[in-house]
Design a protein around this motif. Sequence first.
Motif, PDB file in Angstrom:
ATOM      1  N   THR A 137      63.203  26.261  29.466  1.00 57.07           N
ATOM      2  CA  THR A 137      63.062  27.262  28.426  1.00 57.07           C
ATOM      3  C   THR A 137      63.247  26.569  27.083  1.00 57.07           C
ATOM      4  OG1 THR A 137      63.775  29.453  27.661  1.00 57.07           O
ATOM      5  CG2 THR A 137      65.494  27.908  28.335  1.00 57.07           C
ATOM      6  N   SER A 138      62.971  27.269  26.011  1.00 59.03           N
ATOM      7  CA  SER A 138      63.146  26.700  24.673  1.00 59.03           C
ATOM      8  C   SER A 138      64.131  27.560  23.898  1.00 59.03           C
ATOM      9  CB  SER A 138      61.811  26.645  23.927  1.00 59.03           C
ATOM     10  OG  SER A 138      61.342  27.949  23.643  1.00 59.03           O
ATOM     11  N   THR A 139      64.686  26.983  22.863  1.00 58.49           N
ATOM     12  CA  THR A 139      65.679  27.708  22.063  1.00 58.49           C
ATOM     13  C   THR A 139      65.060  28.844  21.257  1.00 58.49           C
ATOM     14  OG1 THR A 139      65.418  26.078  20.289  1.00 58.49           O
ATOM     15  CG2 THR A 139      67.195  25.716  21.872  1.00 58.49           C
ATOM     16  N   SER A 140      63.727  28.859  21.180  1.00 57.11           N
ATOM     17  CA  SER A 140      63.062  29.927  20.430  1.00 57.11           C
ATOM     18  C   SER A 140      62.676  31.113  21.312  1.00 57.11           C
ATOM     19  CB  SER A 140      61.800  29.369  19.747  1.00 57.11           C
ATOM     20  OG  SER A 140      60.882  28.866  20.706  1.00 57.11           O
ATOM     21  N   SER A 141      62.829  30.985  22.609  1.00 60.32           N
ATOM     22  CA  SER A 141      62.412  32.060  23.515  1.00 60.32           C
ATOM     23  C   SER A 141      63.389  33.232  23.436  1.00 60.32           C
ATOM     24  CB  SER A 141      62.354  31.553  24.952  1.00 60.32           C
ATOM     25  OG  SER A 141      63.654  31.270  25.444  1.00 60.32           O
ATOM     26  N   GLY A 142      62.861  34.426  23.755  1.00 67.11           N
ATOM     27  CA  GLY A 142      63.711  35.615  23.743  1.00 67.11           C
ATOM     28  C   GLY A 142      64.814  35.539  24.782  1.00 67.11           C
ATOM     29  N   TYR A 144      66.349  32.874  25.901  1.00 67.79           N
ATOM     30  CA  TYR A 144      67.417  32.002  25.411  1.00 67.79           C
ATOM     31  C   TYR A 144      68.243  32.712  24.346  1.00 67.79           C
ATOM     32  CZ  TYR A 144      69.873  28.210  23.077  1.00 67.79           C
ATOM     33  OH  TYR A 144      70.852  27.428  22.521  1.00 67.79           O
ATOM     34  N   GLN A 145      67.582  33.413  23.428  1.00 66.62           N
ATOM     35  CA  GLN A 145      68.299  34.043  22.319  1.00 66.62           C
ATOM     36  C   GLN A 145      69.285  35.102  22.809  1.00 66.62           C
ATOM     37  OE1 GLN A 145      68.342  33.158  19.156  1.00 66.62           O
ATOM     38  NE2 GLN A 145      66.912  31.495  19.597  1.00 66.62           N
ATOM     39  N   ILE A 146      68.869  35.879  23.817  1.00 67.98           N
ATOM     40  CA  ILE A 146      69.767  36.904  24.353  1.00 67.98           C
ATOM     41  C   ILE A 146      70.958  36.261  25.062  1.00 67.98           C
ATOM     42  CG2 ILE A 146      69.987  38.739  26.078  1.00 67.98           C
ATOM     43  CD1 ILE A 146      67.116  39.550  25.397  1.00 67.98           C
ATOM     44  N   LEU A 147      70.672  35.263  25.931  1.00 62.00           N
ATOM     45  CA  LEU A 147      71.755  34.594  26.651  1.00 62.00           C
ATOM     46  C   LEU A 147      72.644  33.792  25.704  1.00 62.00           C
ATOM     47  CD1 LEU A 147      69.907  33.425  29.894  1.00 62.00           C
ATOM     48  CD2 LEU A 147      71.420  35.390  29.598  1.00 62.00           C
ATOM     49  N   HIS A 148      72.042  33.257  24.644  1.00 59.46           N
ATOM     50  CA  HIS A 148      72.815  32.533  23.642  1.00 59.46           C
ATOM     51  C   HIS A 148      73.787  33.480  22.939  1.00 59.46           C
ATOM     52  CE1 HIS A 148      73.933  29.736  20.533  1.00 59.46           C
ATOM     53  NE2 HIS A 148      73.454  30.523  19.581  1.00 59.46           N
ATOM     54  N   ALA A 149      73.338  34.711  22.691  1.00 58.47           N
ATOM     55  CA  ALA A 149      74.223  35.704  22.086  1.00 58.47           C
ATOM     56  C   ALA A 149      75.394  36.024  23.025  1.00 58.47           C
ATOM     57  CB  ALA A 149      73.441  36.984  21.765  1.00 58.47           C
ATOM     58  N   VAL A 150      75.098  36.058  24.329  1.00 62.44           N
ATOM     59  CA  VAL A 150      76.155  36.332  25.307  1.00 62.44           C
ATOM     60  C   VAL A 150      77.214  35.233  25.289  1.00 62.44           C
ATOM     61  CG1 VAL A 150      76.685  36.581  27.767  1.00 62.44           C
ATOM     62  CG2 VAL A 150      74.654  37.683  26.814  1.00 62.44           C
TER      63      VAL A 150
END
Length: 631
Positions: A137-142, A144-150
Motif C-alpha cells: 500500500t502507499s501512504t497516500s491511500s485511503g 493507510y490514512q484511516i489505519l494511520h489515524a488509528v
Amino acid sequence: MKNQELAKEILKNVGGENNINSLVHCVTRLRFKLLDNSKANKSIIEELEGVISVVESGGQFQVVIGNTVGDVYKEIIKLTNLVNDKKEINNEVKEKTSIGNKALDLISGIFAPVLSILASVSILKGLLAIVVYLNYTSTSSGTYQILHAVEDSALYFMPILIAFTAAKKFGASEFIAITLGSILVYPGIINLFNKNIIINFFGIPFKGIDYSFTFIPIVIAVFILAKLEKFLNKVMNENLKLFFMPLLCLVIMAPLTFIVIGPIATIITKTVGIVYSFIYNLSPVLVGIIVGASWQALVIGGIHWGAMPVIINNLSLYGVDTFMALAISASVGQAGAVLGVLLKTKNKNIRKAAISTIPTGLAGITEPTIYGVTLKYKTPFICATIGGAVGGAIAGYSGSAAIGYLIPGLLTLPVYFGQGFKELVIAVVTSYVLSAILSFITFKDPKVENDTEIYDNGKIEKNIDNNDKLNKRETTKTEIIESPLNGEVKELSQVSDQVFASEALGKGIAIVPSEGKLVSPVEGVVSAVFPTGHAIGIISDNGIEILMHIGFDTVSLNGKHFKLNVTQGEKVKKGDLLVEFDINKIQQEGFDITTPIVITNTNDYSNIKSINHGVVKYNDNILLVKQKLIE
C-alpha cells in the motif's frame, strides 16, 4: 474461581474498600495503594485460585493475576466506589514510604491504565511500516490514512489520555483535566505555533510549543489543577460551583500552562532525553547487557515502571525509542529458559506448568513464566538472565529502535521494523536459544529422597545406613499428614482445576470424598477460614501450612450446603471436625466435589510425597513431608 468471586475475596483481604487509597491495573497486576498494609492478608490472597503471586514493592500492594487482570479489575470497580471517590488519607494510618516508592506509585498510577492502548496501536504502527516497505500500500491511500489515524491518534493526543489518568491519581476533576489536555492540542493553537507566531496573552508574550505526543506538561498542569480545585472548593459558594468551578479552573490553568508550565516542562523533557541519549551512546552494548540482565528482576519488584516515562519521552522527542529493544531479549529469554526445563524434566507437573507459560513468556507477559517455573527453581531464572544480557548486547550493537510504545515480546517485533531490525531478530533468537541450552544443562528435577521406601498401602520403611548418617551434617525430619476425609485419593495433577494441578499453590494430593465431613489432619491452629466454608487453612504445630479446598468453584455457593465448625485462630487436634458439607446437593448444583489437600509452604521442605492410593479413611497416612535440618 470466577472473576466476580475472586474480586470479592481480594477486596475483602486487602482490608476492604475503606483501606484502599487507589487502584489501577497493568497487563498482569492489580496495583493497590493501601492506607494500611498491615490490614491486608497477603497469605490468603496468594492462596486464592486465579492469583499467581503477591508483591509489595514501590509503595504498592501488587496482586499478580495474569491475562484476566482487566476482568478482575472491572469486577472490583463494580463492587466499590473507587472510581468516583476522592478519599482524604488519614495521616495517622498512612504508610510512610520513600521518595522512590512514591515516584514509582505515581508513575504506575498514571501510565498503567493507558499501557494496553499504547501497546496495541504501536503494533499497528509497526505493521503499517512493513506493508508500506513491501509496497502493498502507499501512504497516500485511503486505507493507510484511516489505519494511520488509528495507530497515531493515541500517541498524538497523549495529553488527553494522560490528563484523565493524572486527574484520577491527583484527585482532580477528570473532565476539567481532559478539557485542559484538549486545549494543549487544539488545532487552532497548534497552527499558530507551527507558524512561529509570538502570542500575547494580556500583554504577556510567549512562543508556542507543540504539545502533541507529550505527557510531562499535562502531568504538572493537572497536579496544580488538583490543588487549585481544592482551594476553590473551600472558598466558592456551593451554588456557583456547577458553572464557575470549571470556568475558573480552565481560564486560570490554560494560560498558566502555555506561559509557565509548558516551557518549564519542555526543558525537563529535553533534559531527560539528552541524559538518556548520552548514557546510551557511551556504550550501547554495555547498556544492553545491563538492561537485558536486570529487566526481569525489575519486573518481579514491579519497579520497571520507572523506565516508562523515559521510553515515552524518547518517543515524543525523537519518534523512536531504543530502550525497549534492549529489554525484549530479557522477556524472550525467560521463555527460552522454560523450554530448557521442559526438555529436561521428567516431572509431569513441571512439564505442564512449562507448556502453559512458554506462550505467555514469548508474548512478553512473563509473570506466569517467572513465578511458575524460572524463579521457582532458581537456576532457570539465572540462565534467562544470562541469555537476556547476551541478547541485550546484540540489540545495543544493532541500534534498533521501536517506533511506538510496546510490551517487549515477539508479538511486538513489527514495532522495531527499520534500522537494525535483522540484528534485533538475531538478538532475540540468541537469547531464546542460549537461555534454553543453559537451562537444559543446569536444571535438575527436584530430588527424590532415598532414605525411605514408600508403598501403596501407606507403610514407610527406613533404609538409612547409620555410619553414613553419622558422617553427615544434614539430617532429615519426617512428618506424616493424615487424611482429613473418607474417600478416594487422586494425584493432584489429575484434578480439573489447573491452579491446583500445576502445583502453583503447593504440592499435595486430592481426595474425592465419600462422606461430607472434613476433619483436621494435624494438631495445630486454624490459620484461615473462608466464610463460605469451602476452604480451611491450618498451620501444624511444626509449621506445615495446609490448605484444604472442598470442591472447585464452590465459593460461588456462598456457604450454601456448608457448615463451619471452627473459627480462625482456634486450636485443633487430629480428627477434630472442621466443616460439614452435603456432597449430593453440591453435586446437584453442578460442582466437582474433588478436594485438594496441599502444602502451601512447599518450598520450606525438601520433599513432599503421596504415600497412599485408592480408598482412604480418616487418619490414614496420605502425605510424607520431609525437612532437612543442620545438626
